[in-house]
Design a protein around this motif. Structure first.
Motif, short mmCIF file in Angstrom:
data_model
loop_
_atom_site.label_atom_id
_atom_site.label_comp_id
_atom_site.label_asym_id
_atom_site.label_seq_id
_atom_site.Cartn_x
_atom_site.Cartn_y
_atom_site.Cartn_z
N SER A 125 28.19 34.97 39.25
CA SER A 125 28.90 35.68 38.03
C SER A 125 29.31 37.13 38.41
CB SER A 125 27.80 35.88 36.63
OG SER A 125 27.30 34.56 36.55
N ALA A 126 30.15 37.67 37.42
CA ALA A 126 30.63 39.04 37.78
C ALA A 126 29.84 39.68 36.87
CB ALA A 126 32.30 38.71 37.37
N ASP A 127 29.32 41.16 37.27
CA ASP A 127 28.90 42.17 36.55
C ASP A 127 30.01 43.36 36.19
OD1 ASP A 127 26.29 41.28 36.40
OD2 ASP A 127 26.20 42.01 38.37
N VAL A 128 30.18 43.42 34.75
CA VAL A 128 31.18 44.62 34.49
C VAL A 128 30.38 45.75 34.14
CG1 VAL A 128 33.13 45.18 32.82
CG2 VAL A 128 33.04 42.88 33.94
N VAL A 129 30.48 46.79 34.69
CA VAL A 129 29.61 48.08 34.55
C VAL A 129 30.37 49.08 33.57
CG1 VAL A 129 28.37 49.73 35.59
CG2 VAL A 129 28.15 47.58 36.71
N MET A 182 34.81 52.06 34.12
CA MET A 182 34.29 50.62 34.26
C MET A 182 34.73 50.36 35.67
SD MET A 182 36.43 47.67 32.53
CE MET A 182 36.10 46.75 34.10
N PHE A 183 33.91 49.27 36.25
CA PHE A 183 34.07 48.67 37.39
C PHE A 183 33.35 47.25 37.64
CE2 PHE A 183 30.05 50.42 38.67
CZ PHE A 183 29.41 49.40 39.28
N SER A 184 34.02 46.23 38.04
CA SER A 184 33.27 44.81 38.25
C SER A 184 32.96 44.60 39.58
CB SER A 184 34.24 43.96 37.65
OG SER A 184 35.56 43.89 38.41
N SER A 185 31.95 43.73 39.59
CA SER A 185 31.38 43.66 40.93
C SER A 185 30.93 41.98 40.80
CB SER A 185 30.07 44.39 41.29
OG SER A 185 29.47 43.99 42.50
#
Length: 187
Positions: A97-101, A1-4
């Motif tokens: 917002s932050a997206d956690v993929v 996972m990563f966040s952006s």
């Protein structure tokens, strides 16, 4: 996972848009040696700008995914991933917002130079960086072990990440008519 982080105008960054559109992505370990390039690639630039070129990073391409995805050649650990889902965490304007993929790892690339003699990753050789908040980051140069007390061999092998040991413990338990979960003690 990563966040952006999303943009101040609440738009997704290119990476998240591309992952959701293609269904694939590659994750690479951010290391101390790559810290300046990591910072450059965090900048919000117009869609279509090649972040590898901007940050002076050499590319290599995934080998397992149906759609080739560029990877950071200098990163010692890289995962090829199939997209699973995006979790959007609300922000406080003006920050978006932050997206956690989240993805499923289907291919792993590890530079043998960061392995121990018994084939484990030596974290001190990779020197990963982590964001701590504000503008602060940390670099890992030292590790220590703590084994969970009372864990079964099967559980401990699973936490260690040793597929070989985990599988061998399950097979041995099956042959003996005992599940590996019943065996107590450290690996």
């Amino acid at each position: 996972m990563f966040s952006s982080n999303q943009t101040p105008s609440r738009q997704q960054k290119d990476t998240v848009r591309n992952v959701e559109a293609t269904g694939v992505f590659c994750w690479q370990l951010a290391t101390y040696a790559l810290r300046e390039a990591v910072n450059i690639t965090a900048e919000q630039v117009p869609y279509g700008v090649d972040e590898f070129d901007r940050a002076g990073l050499e590319k290599e391409y995934s080998t397992v995914l149906a759609t080739p995805v560029p990877m950071v050649k200098a990163s010692p650990i890289k995962f090829e991933c199939e997209y699973y889902t995006t979790l959007r965490l609300p922000g406080n304007p003006p920050m978006g917002s932050a997206d956690v993929v989240v993805g499923k790892v289907v291919g792993i690339h590890i530079d043998e130079g960061v392995l121990t003699d018994d084939g484990k990753i030596d974290v001190s050789k990779t020197q990963p960086i982590a964001r701590c908040g504000y503008y602060d980051y940390a670099v890992v140069r030292e590790t220590f072990q703590m084994i969970v007390p009372g864990g079964t061999k099967d559980t401990l092998y699973g936490m260690e990440g040793s597929v070989r040991k985990h599988k061998a413990a399950r097979e041995a338990g099956r042959r003996m008519g005992v599940s590996a979960e019943d065996e107590q003690g450290p690996p």
